[in-house]
Scaffold this motif. Structure first.
Motif, PDB file in Angstrom:
ATOM      1  N   PHE A 145       0.787  -1.229   0.000  1.00 48.15           N
ATOM      2  CA  PHE A 145       0.000   0.000   0.000  1.00 48.15           C
ATOM      3  C   PHE A 145       0.825   1.288   0.000  1.00 48.15           C
ATOM      4  CE2 PHE A 145      -2.986  -3.139   1.701  1.00 48.15           C
ATOM      5  CZ  PHE A 145      -4.109  -2.878   0.921  1.00 48.15           C
ATOM      6  N   THR A 146       2.126   1.196  -0.025  1.00 52.35           N
ATOM      7  CA  THR A 146       2.925   2.424  -0.023  1.00 52.35           C
ATOM      8  C   THR A 146       3.927   2.406  -1.167  1.00 52.35           C
ATOM      9  OG1 THR A 146       4.797   1.696   1.342  1.00 52.35           O
ATOM     10  CG2 THR A 146       2.800   2.374   2.509  1.00 52.35           C
ATOM     11  N   ARG A 147       4.416   3.594  -1.478  1.00 53.30           N
ATOM     12  CA  ARG A 147       5.486   3.736  -2.468  1.00 53.30           C
ATOM     13  C   ARG A 147       6.765   4.224  -1.797  1.00 53.30           C
ATOM     14  NH1 ARG A 147       2.829   7.319  -7.197  1.00 53.30           N
ATOM     15  NH2 ARG A 147       2.442   8.646  -5.363  1.00 53.30           N
ATOM     16  N   THR A 148       6.880   3.958  -0.526  1.00 49.52           N
ATOM     17  CA  THR A 148       8.048   4.405   0.229  1.00 49.52           C
ATOM     18  C   THR A 148       9.319   3.786  -0.337  1.00 49.52           C
ATOM     19  OG1 THR A 148       6.715   4.595   2.233  1.00 49.52           O
ATOM     20  CG2 THR A 148       9.099   4.513   2.521  1.00 49.52           C
ATOM     21  N   ARG A 149      10.334   4.624  -0.533  1.00 49.55           N
ATOM     22  CA  ARG A 149      11.647   4.155  -0.980  1.00 49.55           C
ATOM     23  C   ARG A 149      12.519   3.912   0.248  1.00 49.55           C
ATOM     24  NH1 ARG A 149      10.833   8.458  -4.740  1.00 49.55           N
ATOM     25  NH2 ARG A 149      12.232   9.775  -3.507  1.00 49.55           N
ATOM     26  N   TRP A 150      13.082   2.713   0.326  1.00 49.05           N
ATOM     27  CA  TRP A 150      13.926   2.336   1.456  1.00 49.05           C
ATOM     28  C   TRP A 150      15.386   2.370   1.033  1.00 49.05           C
ATOM     29  CZ3 TRP A 150      12.112   0.996   6.365  1.00 49.05           C
ATOM     30  CH2 TRP A 150      10.729   0.900   6.486  1.00 49.05           C
ATOM     31  N   ARG A 194       2.095   8.575   2.686  1.00 48.54           N
ATOM     32  CA  ARG A 194       2.713   9.855   2.370  1.00 48.54           C
ATOM     33  C   ARG A 194       4.202   9.913   2.691  1.00 48.54           C
ATOM     34  NH1 ARG A 194      -2.425  12.046   4.442  1.00 48.54           N
ATOM     35  NH2 ARG A 194      -1.465  12.237   6.508  1.00 48.54           N
ATOM     36  N   ILE A 195       4.766   8.818   3.191  1.00 48.79           N
ATOM     37  CA  ILE A 195       6.199   8.820   3.505  1.00 48.79           C
ATOM     38  C   ILE A 195       6.975   8.467   2.240  1.00 48.79           C
ATOM     39  CG2 ILE A 195       8.002   7.885   4.975  1.00 48.79           C
ATOM     40  CD1 ILE A 195       5.882   7.198   7.021  1.00 48.79           C
ATOM     41  N   ARG A 196       7.694   9.421   1.744  1.00 47.90           N
ATOM     42  CA  ARG A 196       8.363   9.265   0.443  1.00 47.90           C
ATOM     43  C   ARG A 196       9.660   8.483   0.552  1.00 47.90           C
ATOM     44  NH1 ARG A 196      12.253  12.563  -1.915  1.00 47.90           N
ATOM     45  NH2 ARG A 196      12.043  14.008  -0.180  1.00 47.90           N
ATOM     46  N   ASP A 197      10.395   8.711   1.633  1.00 47.60           N
ATOM     47  CA  ASP A 197      11.771   8.230   1.660  1.00 47.60           C
ATOM     48  C   ASP A 197      12.171   7.899   3.097  1.00 47.60           C
ATOM     49  OD1 ASP A 197      14.108   8.205  -0.364  1.00 47.60           O
ATOM     50  OD2 ASP A 197      15.010   9.136   1.392  1.00 47.60           O
ATOM     51  N   ILE A 198      12.664   6.677   3.346  1.00 47.45           N
ATOM     52  CA  ILE A 198      13.177   6.296   4.671  1.00 47.45           C
ATOM     53  C   ILE A 198      14.608   5.816   4.497  1.00 47.45           C
ATOM     54  CG2 ILE A 198      12.927   4.755   6.646  1.00 47.45           C
ATOM     55  CD1 ILE A 198       9.955   4.628   6.116  1.00 47.45           C
ATOM     56  N   ARG A 199      15.504   6.400   5.276  1.00 49.44           N
ATOM     57  CA  ARG A 199      16.917   6.031   5.220  1.00 49.44           C
ATOM     58  C   ARG A 199      17.327   5.451   6.573  1.00 49.44           C
ATOM     59  NH1 ARG A 199      19.451  11.376   2.124  1.00 49.44           N
ATOM     60  NH2 ARG A 199      17.751  11.600   0.630  1.00 49.44           N
ATOM     61  N   VAL A 200      17.995   4.315   6.539  1.00 43.39           N
ATOM     62  CA  VAL A 200      18.384   3.639   7.774  1.00 43.39           C
ATOM     63  C   VAL A 200      19.828   3.170   7.667  1.00 43.39           C
ATOM     64  CG1 VAL A 200      17.819   1.845   9.448  1.00 43.39           C
ATOM     65  CG2 VAL A 200      16.005   2.804   8.025  1.00 43.39           C
ATOM     66  N   HIS A 201      20.584   3.399   8.732  1.00 40.97           N
ATOM     67  CA  HIS A 201      21.944   2.859   8.816  1.00 40.97           C
ATOM     68  C   HIS A 201      22.045   2.010  10.072  1.00 40.97           C
ATOM     69  CE1 HIS A 201      26.275   2.764   9.759  1.00 40.97           C
ATOM     70  NE2 HIS A 201      26.416   2.754   8.453  1.00 40.97           N
ATOM     71  N   VAL A 202      22.628   0.814   9.943  1.00 38.98           N
ATOM     72  CA  VAL A 202      22.787  -0.111  11.063  1.00 38.98           C
ATOM     73  C   VAL A 202      24.265  -0.417  11.237  1.00 38.98           C
ATOM     74  CG1 VAL A 202      22.174  -2.366  12.026  1.00 38.98           C
ATOM     75  CG2 VAL A 202      20.549  -1.154  10.547  1.00 38.98           C
ATOM     76  N   HIS A 203      24.747  -0.283  12.460  1.00 33.87           N
ATOM     77  CA  HIS A 203      26.141  -0.580  12.773  1.00 33.87           C
ATOM     78  C   HIS A 203      26.173  -1.531  13.963  1.00 33.87           C
ATOM     79  CE1 HIS A 203      30.383   0.987  14.072  1.00 33.87           C
ATOM     80  NE2 HIS A 203      30.404  -0.249  13.629  1.00 33.87           N
TER      81      HIS A 203
END
Length: 303
Positions: free
Chosen positions: A70-75, A245-254
């Motif tokens: 249901f979303t077009r969010t870019r991960w 409505r969330i266009r872009d989610i950026r995640v960094h894992v260390h």
């Protein structure tokens, strides 16, 4: 995939499916939680806890599928290349901006590590259905005291850290992933300014509660998963998530190893307390710099 549906159809459909997902999974969860409560044998309770975690993981998997449908969010996710193990225990340290952080973490880590347990504010245990589910899953319920309250009632000082120890102690003998939002609350500019936080995108981290988590869980922790979440358009609401409505989610894992020097008596050893606070502050400076980099870097280079 179904984002093409008109919002008047898509949003009510998403809400309906979310409610159905809660109802379908919460009924067997309550039944198993009741059995666990009535038959308090240690080994049997551990088996019930595993069953409860499997139900919760399945619930999260359905929600994750709806993310895709249901979303077009870019991960844009970096740092998940390392091999994670479901039989190890982890402590996730994450910046906190929105309730959306929780479904983001569940999407990233569900079924890759033991089921995530979040520190929950004490008053949220009364949320219909979910409060009881969080209790059944042994989520740690925390009662925070403001500085004004502690000034009036100094005898309450340290109780939040003691409740952290009690909540985490039960996880010593089972694989678990405990999520600690070290800021203690969601970031807002007003809170940032009131604190005088030295970190541009972060509130001050609460070192005492974090030290209590290490102390309570002891050597059962395998590693720290240092997670940094950035939303390109600013912190979203759950309504933004439901509406797509969330266009872009950026995640960094260390993945960080846990040094022996991080275990000690935070309450009574001033030298350890200073060392631990320095470690937390250095970690938070690093996280702040990571957020700046993630915001400034074009998405194509984040892959």
């Amino acid at each position: 995939m179904l984002f093409f549906l008109p919002a008047l159809i898509r949003i009510p459909l998403v809400v309906l499916l979310l409610i159905l997902n809660v109802v379908v999974h919460i009924l067997p969860l309550f039944v198993l939680a009741l059995i666990k409560f009535l038959l308090p044998l240690a080994e049997f309770r551990r088996l019930c806890s595993r069953g409860l975690a499997l139900i919760a993981e399945n619930y999260a998997s359905v929600n994750n599928a709806m993310f895709i449908l249901f979303t077009r969010t870019r991960w844009h996710i970096a740092g998940m290349e390392s091999i994670l193990f479901r039989h190890n225990s982890y402590l996730i340290l994450c910046n906190h901006q929105s309730w959306v952080d929780i479904p983001v973490l569940l999407k990233l880590f569900n079924r890759r590590v033991p089921f995530l347990r979040f520190f929950i504010k004490q008053q949220l245990k009364w949320v219909p259905l979910l409060g009881l589910a969080w209790w059944a899953l042994d989520f740690p319920f925390m009662k925070r005291y403001s500085r004004a309250t502690l000034a009036r009632r100094p005898e309450l000082r340290g109780r939040d850290r003691e409740s952290t120890r009690r909540a985490c102690a039960k996880f010593k003998h089972i694989p678990v992933t405990v999520v600690n939002f070290a800021e203690g609350t969601r970031f807002t500019q007003a809170k940032h300014d009131a604190q005088g936080s030295p970190y541009h995108h972060l509130l001050r981290a609460r070192a005492g509660g974090l030290a209590s988590s290490f102390d309570a869980m002891g050597n059962s922790l395998h590693a720290i998963l240092d997670v940094t979440i950035v939303y390109a358009d600013g912190a979203p609401s759950m309504a933004d998530l439901l509406a797509g409505r969330i266009r872009d989610i950026r995640v960094h894992v260390h993945e960080r190893s846990i040094e022996a020097s991080l275990y000690g008596d935070y309450e009574n050893d001033k030298f350890f307390r200073k060392h631990f606070c320095n470690w937390v502050n250095a970690l938070w400076r690093s996280k702040g710099a990571k957020i700046e980099h993630m915001l400034a870097t074009p998405t194509a280079k984040l892959e």
